[in-house]
Write a protein that holds these residues in place. Structure first.
Motif, PDB file in Angstrom:
ATOM      1  N   GLU A   1       0.842  -1.203   0.000  1.00 45.12           N
ATOM      2  CA  GLU A   1       0.000   0.000   0.000  1.00 45.12           C
ATOM      3  C   GLU A   1       0.876   1.250   0.000  1.00 45.12           C
ATOM      4  OE1 GLU A   1      -3.217   2.156  -0.547  1.00 45.12           O
ATOM      5  OE2 GLU A   1      -3.200  -0.052  -0.501  1.00 45.12           O
TER       6      GLU A   1
ATOM      7  N   LYS B   1       2.159   1.707  -3.534  1.00 51.32           N
ATOM      8  CA  LYS B   1       1.075   2.133  -4.432  1.00 51.32           C
ATOM      9  C   LYS B   1       0.854   3.631  -4.336  1.00 51.32           C
ATOM     10  CE  LYS B   1      -1.516  -2.238  -4.400  1.00 51.32           C
ATOM     11  NZ  LYS B   1      -2.763  -2.919  -3.941  1.00 51.32           N
TER      12      LYS B   1
ATOM     13  N   ARG C   1       0.955   3.774  -8.438  1.00 52.71           N
ATOM     14  CA  ARG C   1       0.789   2.590  -9.281  1.00 52.71           C
ATOM     15  C   ARG C   1      -0.229   1.636  -8.673  1.00 52.71           C
ATOM     16  NH1 ARG C   1       6.700   0.491 -11.199  1.00 52.71           N
ATOM     17  NH2 ARG C   1       5.362  -1.241 -11.866  1.00 52.71           N
ATOM     18  N   ASP C   2      -0.976   0.968  -9.543  1.00 47.78           N
ATOM     19  CA  ASP C   2      -1.934  -0.037  -9.079  1.00 47.78           C
ATOM     20  C   ASP C   2      -1.683  -1.385  -9.742  1.00 47.78           C
ATOM     21  OD1 ASP C   2      -2.755   0.445 -11.657  1.00 47.78           O
ATOM     22  OD2 ASP C   2      -4.768   1.140 -11.133  1.00 47.78           O
TER      23      ASP C   2
END
Length: 219
Positions: free
Chosen positions: A70, A73, A78-79
């Motif tokens: 997390e 991200k 970014r995912d």
């Protein structure tokens, strides 16, 4: 504590920026149980490209925290970060660097492992992330994960609980020794304490011995 994902990859040959090399960093999650064996066999289905750096008893398996995903991200926007993204064999929960000590012994499935060192990433992590500077960002984040050696062979599987069997002597956390190595290099007492821990890997022992020699010679 929990083993969230079990990730392996055979070593593959790739080309990057005009260079060709072999690497096992492209880990992918696998289902079912996998046998974790003593060095040099390690996890079934897993391989290392650079055996001088990664093919050692003290770096049989690499663990990285689910909670750090997390952070990255958000940090990177970014995912697309799938388990195994950071080259880890074990994606773990509630086993952050400030909670795990050098010398801690854990039971994963039917196997016993001992924590030996933090990760000091090489350029291949930056290559995988598509970010040449990621190696430095990774170190500065202190979200570095840790390596372990195998004390008892056994099967491991995703979704299993992790049990801490023993706390490492000296109670020196992974985060603390990482900080010592990179940011407190003249802390003579801290370096001596770290070097007193028998579970510490040969690689990190050599690095800290050099730092201690430099620190004492400068007094």
């Amino acid at each position: 504590m929990k083993l969230i994902s079990l990730n392996v990859s055979e070593a593959v040959e790739i080309s990057h920026m005009g260079r060709t090399f072999t690497t096992g960093i492209f880990k992918k999650p696998v289902t079912g149980s996998v046998m974790l064996r003593s060095w040099p066999r390690n996890l079934d289905g897993d391989g290392q490209g650079d055996l001088d750096s990664h093919g050692t008893e003290h770096k049989a398996v690499y663990a990285y925290s689910l909670e750090h995903y997390e952070y990255w991200k958000q940090e990177l926007g970014r995912d697309d970060l799938a388990f195994g993204q950071f080259g880890e064999n074990f994606t773990v929960q509630e086993m952050r660097e400030e909670e795990v000590h050098i010398g801690d012994v854990f039971r994963f499935g039917n196997a016993l492992v001992e924590v030996t060192q933090p990760r000091n990433p090489c350029y291949k992590l930056g290559m995988k992330m598509g970010m040449p500077d990621f190696q430095d960002r990774f170190i500065k984040s202190q979200h570095i994960g840790f390596y372990m050696r195998v004390l008892q062979e056994g099967k491991v599987w995703a979704g299993s609980d992790v049990e801490r069997i023993r706390v490492g002597k000296g109670r020196l956390t992974v985060q603390a020794i990482h900080t010592l190595r990179f940011y407190r290099q003249r802390d003579v007492e801290g370096l001596k304490h770290a070097l007193s821990i028998k579970a510490l890997s040969h690689e990190w022992r050599r690095q800290l011995e050099d730092l201690l020699n430099n620190a004492t010679n400068s007094l």
